[in-house]
Design an enzyme around this catalytic site. Structure first.
Site, PDB file in Angstrom:
ATOM      1  CG  ASP A  48      -1.959   1.038   1.203  1.00 51.24           C
ATOM      2  OD1 ASP A  48      -2.473   1.282   0.109  1.00 51.24           O
ATOM      3  OD2 ASP A  48      -2.258   1.608   2.252  1.00 51.24           O
ATOM      4  CD  GLU A  66      -5.433   0.877  -2.940  1.00 52.74           C
ATOM      5  OE1 GLU A  66      -6.486   0.842  -2.321  1.00 52.74           O
ATOM      6  OE2 GLU A  66      -4.467   1.561  -2.591  1.00 52.74           O
ATOM      7  CG  ASP A 116      -1.483   3.845   5.541  1.00 49.40           C
ATOM      8  OD1 ASP A 116      -2.545   4.055   4.930  1.00 49.40           O
ATOM      9  OD2 ASP A 116      -0.736   4.748   5.931  1.00 49.40           O
TER      10      ASP A 116
END
Ligand SMILES: [Zn+2]
Length: 476
Positions: free
Chosen positions: A233, A333, A415
């Protein structure tokens, strides 16, 4: 420290399967005379490009005009052949008149400009750009402000083996580099690397040379046990957050620290931007030329930008190299989500660029090492889902740095939670049908199609994005 060089920048697979093309980039430290020559060669490249473009345009316009007068198709002014070879032939006939000074530069400089023109014209003639889904424009003339570069594909170029601190370029001679060329020199000596071309360009206020190098044999697959799956992330304060801490890459919680000087440089940049806004910048509407004080601030800004870019780039390369070596599969992502929503403090465009670059590097490095890379769909709520029990929150503010689950009362960093959710997608993907998979990865910078499937994933073969004639041509 701030060294971006000698990193493979634009990799691409060549025709044979077991050889890859890497770019080795070295920053140059030319003497003033050499600087002049470099500039002259880049100017020659531009001149030849513009000369060819003007000729092609004139013929096209002539044919159009003749058509409008009703001249029959076979009687029109003949087409220009715009292959690189044909353009070069025409240039050689025309150069004594068009550019009496042509012998000051290597013939490669003109050839490189004409080759670029041939690429641009054939792209335009090909119509729609498949990747971006937009219509190709007719090539434009290059101005003195466009990027200066020049490619050498024949002649005497290469490394100077004796001290590993110099490169050889046709006409320009032996130029000192800022860094050691050892890594490449060793590979050449071992017979696994072959330099195909050299491109000099002026970027970020300095000259650099990029060797296009054909490496035979991919780097060996990493030995030892690898971590089965890691979710990555992108953070605000940290460069990245991994779902599992990996020693040597992250701290004990899974955070990958941003390069230390980024924060300071960002502040400095903001201050300089304010300063520039108070000074007299250029204004096209009233054709005002910028003041000298504005130019000064501008130059300083460029320097800080360069430092930032280099620091980030170096750090990213370290991260992606280690990550692809340490993991079996990596889940990231979508660019869109990461770039658009996350970021308040750093400039969005920077964050987007980082994400795009991370993905690009992971894509090709995963290919080298046999790591699988997956991209979560942009509508997958990685931040709002509880990585413990799977409950999805309806609301999660950006200011909520800690994720608190209402169902199982788990509490963890926002996160880290997102990274774990990404990692868990690998298992979920095994259950989703192939129909709900959205392949997104082979276009690392593209804008993937919208999809209504919440947890759909794109899978990647891990091959580099495009097999690129572009990597050679576009570097110019
Ligand atoms: Zn929960």
């Amino acid at each position: 420290m701030l060294s971006l060089d000698a990193n493979p920048e634009t990799p691409s697979h060549s025709a044979s399967t077991d050889s890859v093309v890497h770019a080795y980039v070295f920053a140059l430290d030319p003497t003033p005379t050499q600087q002049d020559m470099l500039q002259s060669h880049c100017g020659a490249q531009r001149f030849a490009y513009n000369w060819g473009l003007a000729m092609v345009r004139a013929v096209l316009a002539q044919r159009d005009a003749e058509r409008s007068y009703g001249v029959a198709e076979p009687d029109l002014t003949p087409h220009v052949n715009w292959s690189a070879y044909a353009l070069r032939k025409r240039w050689n006939e025309a150069k004594p008149a068009a550019a009496p000074w042509w012998s000051e530069n290597s013939k490669e400089a003109y050839a490189s400009g004409l080759a670029n023109l041939a690429t641009a014209l054939s792209r335009w003639a090909g119509g729609r750009d498949s990747g971006m889904n937009r219509v190709r424009r007719f090539p434009k003339f290059k101005s003195k402000r466009s990027r200066q570069s020049c490619r050498f594909s024949t002649g005497a170029f290469g490394l100077v083996a004796a001290d590993r601190r110099h490169v050889k370029l046709p006409r320009i001679g032996v130029v000192r580099t800022w860094e050691s060329t050892r890594a490449l020199e060793r590979r050449i000596r071992a017979g696994v690397a072959r330099i195909r071309s050299a491109t000099v360009s002026f970027r970020n206020e300095r000259w650099q040379v990029s060797f296009s190098v054909e490496l035979s044999g991919l780097p060996p697959a990493p030995r030892g046990r690898r971590i089965p799956v890691v979710g990555v992330d992108l953070g605000i304060k940290h460069l990245a957050i991994l779902s599992v801490p990996i020693p040597g890459i992250t701290d004990e919680n899974g955070f990958v620290a941003a390069p230390p000087d980024v924060e300071r440089a960002t502040k400095k940049l903001r201050r300089l931007q304010r300063r520039a806004s108070r000074r007299c910048g250029p204004d096209r509407r009233i054709s005002r030329t910028p003041s000298r004080r504005w130019e000064k601030t501008r130059a300083e800004m460029a320097r800080v930008h360069k430092q930032l870019t280099n620091a980030r780039k170096d750090k990213l390369h370290q991260l992606t190299t280690r990550l692809t070596a340490a993991c079996e599969s990596i889940v990231i992502e979508d660019l869109h989500v990461a770039g658009m929503i996350r970021n308040r403090r750093l400039s969005r465009s920077i964050q987007r660029a980082v994400w795009g670059e991370l993905r690009r590097q992971l894509t090709y490095k995963a290919g080298w090492r046999g790591t699988s890379l997956m991209v979560a769909d942009r509508f997958y709520p990685s931040s709002k889902t509880c990585s413990g029990c799977g409950a999805v929150k309806t609301k999660l503010r950006l200011s909520d740095r800690v994720f608190r689950c209402g169902d199982c009362h788990a509490e963890l960093d926002r996160d880290i939670n997102a990274a774990r959710n990404l990692a868990s997608l690998v298992h979920r993907q095994d259950r989703t049908s192939a129909a709900s998979c959205v392949g997104t990865l082979n276009k690392p910078d593209g804008n993937p199609r919208k999809s209504g499937v919440m947890s759909a994933m794109g899978t990647a073969t891990g091959r580099p994005p495009r097999s690129t004639p572009r990597s050679n041509a576009a570097a110019v």
